[in-house]
Each structure stands twice: as structure tokens, then as C-alpha cells.
Write a protein that holds these residues in place. Structure first.
Motif, short mmCIF file in Angstrom:
data_model
loop_
_atom_site.label_atom_id
_atom_site.label_comp_id
_atom_site.label_asym_id
_atom_site.label_seq_id
_atom_site.Cartn_x
_atom_site.Cartn_y
_atom_site.Cartn_z
N LYS A 218 20.46 -7.67 -7.11
CA LYS A 218 20.53 -7.88 -6.20
C LYS A 218 19.87 -9.10 -6.52
CE LYS A 218 20.38 -3.84 -2.08
NZ LYS A 218 19.58 -4.61 -1.11
N ASP A 219 21.18 -10.66 -5.71
CA ASP A 219 20.39 -11.52 -5.37
C ASP A 219 19.13 -11.84 -4.63
OD1 ASP A 219 20.46 -14.36 -5.71
OD2 ASP A 219 22.60 -14.40 -4.38
N PHE A 220 18.03 -12.69 -4.88
CA PHE A 220 17.25 -13.28 -3.68
C PHE A 220 17.33 -14.90 -3.52
CE2 PHE A 220 16.22 -9.17 -4.56
CZ PHE A 220 15.76 -8.00 -3.84
N SER A 221 18.13 -15.26 -4.17
CA SER A 221 18.17 -16.68 -3.93
C SER A 221 17.82 -17.20 -2.90
CB SER A 221 19.18 -17.33 -4.57
OG SER A 221 20.35 -17.08 -3.72
N GLN A 222 17.83 -16.90 -1.43
CA GLN A 222 17.36 -16.56 -0.59
C GLN A 222 16.10 -16.81 -0.09
OE1 GLN A 222 19.53 -19.49 0.95
NE2 GLN A 222 20.89 -19.59 -0.66
N GLY A 223 15.72 -16.10 -1.10
CA GLY A 223 14.21 -16.22 -0.55
C GLY A 223 12.80 -17.60 -0.54
N PRO A 224 11.51 -18.01 0.20
CA PRO A 224 10.96 -18.64 -0.03
C PRO A 224 10.49 -18.75 -1.31
CG PRO A 224 9.70 -16.73 0.34
CD PRO A 224 11.79 -16.08 0.66
N THR A 244 11.52 -9.71 -0.65
CA THR A 244 11.89 -8.06 -1.88
C THR A 244 11.56 -7.18 -0.40
OG1 THR A 244 10.22 -8.30 -2.40
CG2 THR A 244 11.68 -9.26 -3.83
N ASP A 245 10.89 -7.67 -0.09
CA ASP A 245 10.74 -6.24 0.87
C ASP A 245 9.79 -6.89 2.58
OD1 ASP A 245 8.18 -7.54 0.57
OD2 ASP A 245 6.89 -5.98 -0.22
N GLY A 246 9.57 -8.44 3.34
CA GLY A 246 10.00 -8.64 4.06
C GLY A 246 8.13 -8.63 4.26
N ARG A 247 7.31 -8.68 3.35
CA ARG A 247 6.30 -8.52 3.97
C ARG A 247 5.36 -9.65 3.25
NH1 ARG A 247 4.27 -2.59 2.33
NH2 ARG A 247 2.33 -3.00 3.93
N LEU A 248 4.11 -10.30 4.47
CA LEU A 248 3.37 -11.36 4.29
C LEU A 248 3.00 -11.04 2.91
CD1 LEU A 248 2.06 -14.27 4.80
CD2 LEU A 248 0.42 -12.93 5.92
N ARG A 249 2.46 -11.67 1.33
CA ARG A 249 2.15 -11.43 0.54
C ARG A 249 1.54 -12.87 -0.14
NH1 ARG A 249 2.83 -7.19 -2.98
NH2 ARG A 249 4.44 -5.32 -1.32
N LEU A 268 -0.11 -7.99 -1.73
CA LEU A 268 -0.35 -7.25 0.07
C LEU A 268 -1.41 -8.53 -0.10
CD1 LEU A 268 1.88 -6.22 1.20
CD2 LEU A 268 0.92 -4.37 2.00
N TYR A 269 -1.01 -9.60 1.50
CA TYR A 269 -1.83 -9.72 2.06
C TYR A 269 -2.63 -8.59 2.76
CZ TYR A 269 -4.14 -13.23 5.38
OH TYR A 269 -4.80 -13.91 6.14
N ASP A 270 -2.00 -7.79 3.16
CA ASP A 270 -2.62 -6.80 3.90
C ASP A 270 -3.79 -5.72 2.82
OD1 ASP A 270 -1.49 -7.25 6.36
OD2 ASP A 270 -0.68 -5.64 6.24
N ASP A 271 -4.12 -4.94 1.94
CA ASP A 271 -4.68 -4.52 1.15
C ASP A 271 -5.58 -5.87 1.10
OD1 ASP A 271 -2.84 -3.28 0.56
OD2 ASP A 271 -2.28 -4.08 -1.30
N THR A 272 -5.57 -7.17 0.61
CA THR A 272 -6.93 -8.38 0.44
C THR A 272 -7.86 -8.35 1.60
OG1 THR A 272 -5.71 -9.68 -0.77
CG2 THR A 272 -7.85 -10.59 0.30
N MET A 273 -6.83 -7.92 2.75
CA MET A 273 -7.73 -8.38 4.36
C MET A 273 -8.31 -7.08 4.35
SD MET A 273 -7.64 -11.67 6.20
CE MET A 273 -7.54 -12.07 4.66
N ALA A 274 -7.59 -5.69 4.30
CA ALA A 274 -8.36 -4.68 3.66
C ALA A 274 -10.13 -4.46 3.52
CB ALA A 274 -7.76 -3.39 3.48
#
Length: 547
Positions: A218-224, A244-249, A268-274
Motif C-alpha cells: 500500500k501507498d503511505f506517502s501521505q503519512g507524517p 499505518t495504524d492511526g495510533r500515536l507512536r 506505541l506511545y501507550d506502551d511507554t505510558m503503561a
């Protein structure tokens, strides 16, 4: 500041210190985790970039060797066994590669190893054939695909073979084991939700760990990554919602040197926060008993100090009562020794004159002498009455909340006839509620106003003002009046019970009234003083405990 208040302040500071210390530790731990996680992703990105570049360099080397062999032996027939042996030996030196293909410009197979394609099979529609047929590019990384020869997911890497005039003679392609690449990425990613992705520079997802067939190609050229970061720098780190998955990383990326590919490692940012929340919970479990202990100790000390301060106030009140009693004894002795003797001397002198006149038969001055005797007796009666009233002020009953505003209103109502007759008006501001003896406090207001009215200048209107303000742990009451015929000066006044020869006027005895005010104020643990601020301007100041 009282000791109990100081303990509360210190206790609050101790609690704030504990909370601030553990909050600072938690915040520092959060910063450390974010920094460590970023450092780990950057190290892993560097390692994988080097490893993946090695695979592509290996593929480029194989393509170069096959191209050189074709230059020397271009006339060999399709699927020549000798050329196949060369491909076999070359492929054994590159274990990451799945196959080698030599494809004609029309998409038909000229050579293939290790599998022989079925007859008539063509790959003319593959992107790596199309791009070399229409463009003059160097090393090209195609989209991941399922091989039509062996049915395996592969990543094609190709290079054009051209004649000296630049015409396309063949496309040489090698395929990389995509399953092996995805397995490698999956084995080294941060668990449980970390990802590793290989992108083409056009944004196409070439490989991923954990593998997800729905995303590959797939094309993800519009991602950050491609929209904001890769254009600014070939390497870097960022925290953002990924495409790719719409989650904060948290992610680190590396552009592969001299290759049209990018490796990205993210957590995953949530893993660090956990992990941080687990640490913060542990700190909270430690901090809570300390905070409760500090609060409990503060409360216990506060209660002890409040009890001690209450006892000290009681002791001070008892001491004041004793001093007041001693002062009363002194006043009584003074009255007995001096003030009461003056009218007695008057009575005795004129009684002796009366006797002499009567004995001598002279009766012309008898009426005058009897008048002086009567005056002395009246003064003595007034002084004895004042003494009786002063001594009749009993000790305070148990304290209760008393509204001074209510008492002031009652005083105005009670003295309304005298106020109207004197042309006086009382203006009372907002007065507080204090703990005290209501009967005595009512008497205090009554006697203060009565003393002021008794010394009013005749034929002049009078305004009496009442106000209060907080002074540490005391209430400072001020009763001011104009048009008074009294001069207290600027120093404190002792307010004696009576002065020599004093007699009550028709409006009462102001000296006695102020003496009674002084006694009531001292019984409540306060203080009374007066001052004259100007022509006929008088102020009575009363300090009463706020509690």
C-alpha cells in the motif's frame, strides 16, 4: 502566628513537599522512559538499516555479476544449463535471495533459477519490467508480490541490461524472501506493540513486522514520515499518529544509503505510558502512607497545641481576673481611705458647727449647714452605690457565640428615648460574632454609649459610630463620637471607678460606666483605651479575642 497555626502550616508544607518530591520523581521517570525508548528505537533503526542495506547490496552485487556474464555470453540460448549453473553458484552466495530471473523486454523468461517457469508464462505486467522498458533507471525495487513461478511472497530488485546503443535487451531481477525479512523484523521489534517497516521512497510499504498482508504494497506517502520528516532529513525521530495504524507512536527512521528505501522503527506511545503508570502507581503507594502519616502527625500536634493554647488562654484569663480583683481591692482601699473620707469630713465638720451654733443660740445658718450635711451624705450614698454596682459585676458565664451586630441593635433600641432626647444617632457598621458572655457584652455596649451621651455637649447633635476590624487573633472595635465634652489625650486611660468628690449627674455617672466597660473587657481577656482625636472628637478602643 500561634503555635497551632505554625504546625498546620508546617504540616501542609510537609505534605506539599512529599507530593512535589514524588511528582518530580514520576515526571523524571516519564522523561527518562521517553528518552530511553527513543534511544532504543534509534539504535535498532541503525542496526536494521545496516542489515537491510547489506541485503540490497548483496542483491545489487548479484545483478552486477549476472549483467557481466550476459555481456560476455549474450548469445546463449534460453534456460541454458551452463548459465543455470552459474546462477546456482551465485545464488548460494546470497542466502537472503529467493531467485534470479532474466526477463526479455516482452516479459518472457530467458533464464530462471532455481525454478523453471511454465511455458508461455510472462511477467510483462510487473512494475519492474514496465519501469525499465519505459525509463532509464538504475537499481529498482519493485512492489512486493507473489511469485508466479514458486508462489512465495517476494520483493523484486531489478536492473536493466542494455546494448551499447542503450536499447533494452533484458531485465535482470533477483527476489528477496519477504517472509524471512518480515520474520526478522517481527523478531527484533519492541514487544508487544512495536513495529518495524521497510518503505520505498515513494511511500510503498515493502515489508513489515509484525507481518500484515493487507498493508504490504500500500501507498503511505501521505503519512507524517514522508509528508513532514523524510523531506527535511534522511534520518531522524518523531512522535506522531502514524498512517499505518492511526495510533500515536514514537518512531525513528533511516534512509538507506544510495538506495530508494527507508527503514522505520516505532513503539506505541501507550506502551511507554503503561510502564510509566506502573512506576507512578508504585510511587503513589509509597507516597500515600507518608502523606497520611504527615497529616496525622500534624493533626495530633495541632490538637495538642490547641488544647495548650486553650489552657494558656484560660490561665491568662484567670490571671487577668486575679489582677482585676487585686485592682478592685486597691480601688476599694483607696475609696475607703480617701474618697469616702471626704464626704464624712464634710458631714462631721458641719455637724460640729451645727452643735456649736445650737449651743450658742445662733440658728441663722442652720439651714445652710444642714444642706452641706445633706450634700455630703448624697455624695457618700452615690459613691457607695457606684462601688456596689462595680462589685456586682459577676464573673463571666460559659462562653457562647454572640453577634455584636445584634447587641448593637438592642442597645440602640434600649437607649432610643435618650438618643432622641439628646439628638444623637448611632451608625454601626458590620460587627463580628465572637465567643463571650452575652449579658456582659450587652452591658459593655450599653455603658460605652451611656458614657458618651453623658458627656455630650449641650445644644449640639451627636453622631456615634461603631466599626470593627480583625487584628491577628483579636477583634478591634472602635466607638467614635463627636461633640463630646471630654479629653482623654493620646495615651491609655486607666478609667478609675470614681474621682474625688465625684457625684452622678442627671444623665448618670460616665466615670462609673467606663470603669464597668474596662472591667467587662478585662474579664473577656481584652483591653480598653480611649483617645481624643480633635475638637470634641473622642474614640473608645476595645480589643476582644476572636475566639
Amino acid at each position: 502566628m500561634r503555635a497551632s497555626t505554625s504546625v498546620v502550616v508546617m504540616g501542609a508544607l510537609a505534605v506539599l513537599f512529599i507530593v512535589a518530591t514524588f511528582s518530580s520523581m514520576a515526571w523524571q521517570r516519564r522523561s527518562d522512559l521517553m528518552r530511553d525508548r527513543q534511544a532504543n528505537t534509534e539504535r535498532l533503526a541503525d542496526t536494521l538499516a545496516e542489515h537491510t542495506s547489506g541485503i540490497f547490496r548483496q542483491a545489487a552485487l548479484v545483478l552486477s555479476l549476472v549483467g557481466e556474464r550476459l555481456d560476455r555470453e549474450w548469445g546463449i540460448g534460453p534456460l541454458d544449463p551452463a548459465f543455470g549453473g552459474f546462477l546456482s553458484s551465485t545464488l548460494r552466495q546470497a542466502p537472503q535471495l529467493a531467485s534470479i530471473r532474466v526477463v526479455a523486454p516482452d516479459g518472457s523468461f530467458l533464464h530462471s533459477y532455481p525454478e523453471r517457469p511454465p511455458g508461455g508464462l510472462t511477467v510483462a505486467d510487473r512494475d519492474y519490467v514496465q519501469v525499465h522498458r519505459h525509463q532509464n533507471v538504475g537499481l529498482f525495487i519493485g512492489k512486493p508480490t507473489i511469485s508466479r513461478v514458486n508462489g512465495l511472497p517476494v520483493l523484486p530488485v531489478s536492473q536493466a541490461h542494455r546494448d551499447p546503443d542503450g536499447r533494452l535487451e533484458a531485465v535482470v531481477a533477483v527476489t528477496i524472501h519477504l517472509d524471512q525479512l518480515n520474520t526478522l523484523f517481527d523478531s527484533v521489534r519492541h514487544k508487544p506493540n512495536g513495529t518495524i517497516a521497510l518503505f520505498g521512497t515513494d511511500g510503498t510499504l515493502l515489508g513489515r513486522g509484525p507481518a500484515d498482508e493487507s498493508m504490504i504494497g500500500k501507498d503511505f506517502s501521505q503519512g507524517p514520515l514522508f509528508r513532514d520528516h523524510l523531506a527535511a532529513a534522511p534520518t531522524g525521530s518523531y512522535a506522531s499518529v502514524v498512517a499505518t495504524d492511526g495510533r500515536l507512536r514514537q518512531a525513528s527512521y533511516r534512509r538507506l544509503s544510495n538506495l530508494p528505501a527507508v527503514i522505520s522503527v516505532s513503539t506505541l506511545y501507550d506502551d511507554t505510558m503503561a510502564e510509566w503508570r506502573d512506576y507512578a502507581t508504585t510511587l503513589a503507594i509509597i507516597a500515600l502512607p507518608l502523606t497520611l502519616a504527615a497529616a496525622a502527625i500534624t493533626w495530633a500536634l495541632y490538637r495538642q497545641l490547641v488544647e495548650r493554647e486553650r489552657f494558656e488562654r484560660l490561665l491568662a484569663r484567670r490571671t487577668t481576673d486575679l489582677e482585676l480583683a487585686n485592682e478592685e481591692l486597691r480601688h476599694m482601699a483607696e475609696i475607703s481611705a480617701h474618697h469616702l473620707q471626704e464626704p464624712l469630713r464634710t458631714v462631721l465638720s458641719y455637724a460640729q458647727l451645727l452643735v456649736r451654733k445650737a449651743a450658742g443660740g445662733e440658728g441663722g445658718d442652720l439651714g445652710e449647714y444642714l444642706g452641706f450635711i445633706r450634700s455630703g451624705i448624697e455624695r457618700m450614698r452615690a459613691q457607695l452605690d457606684a462601688l456596689q454596682r462595680y462589685l456586682g459585676v459577676a464573673q463571666c458565664s460559659p462562653y457562647q457565640p454572640v453577634s455584636l451586630s445584634g447587641i448593637a441593635a438592642e442597645t440602640v433600641s434600649l437607649l432610643e428615648p435618650r438618643l432622641k432626647a439628646a439628638g444623637a444617632v448611632i451608625k454601626a457598621g458590620e460587627l463580628p460574632e465572637i465567643m463571650g458572655d452575652r449579658q456582659h457584652l450587652a452591658g459593655l455596649f450599653h455603658h460605652m454609649v451611656s458614657a458618651i451621651l453623658a458627656r455630650r455637649r449641650p445644644d449640639a447633635r451627636q453622631t456615634i459610630g461603631m466599626s470593627a476590624e480583625r487584628d491577628d487573633d483579636m477583634w478591634h472595635l472602635t466607638v467614635s463620637a463627636d461633640n463630646t465634652d471630654i479629653d482623654f489625650g493620646e495615651s491609655e486611660t486607666s478609667f478609675p471607678l470614681m474621682s474625688p468628690g465625684s457625684t452622678p449627674g442627671k444623665d448618670g455617672n460616665p466615670t462609673l460606666s467606663l470603669a464597668l466597660c474596662r472591667k467587662i473587657t478585662q474579664m473577656h481577656g481584652g483591653r480598653l483605651w480611649a483617645e481624643t482625636t480633635g475638637e470634641g472628637q473622642t474614640r473608645l478602643h476595645v480589643l476582644l479575642p476572636a475566639e
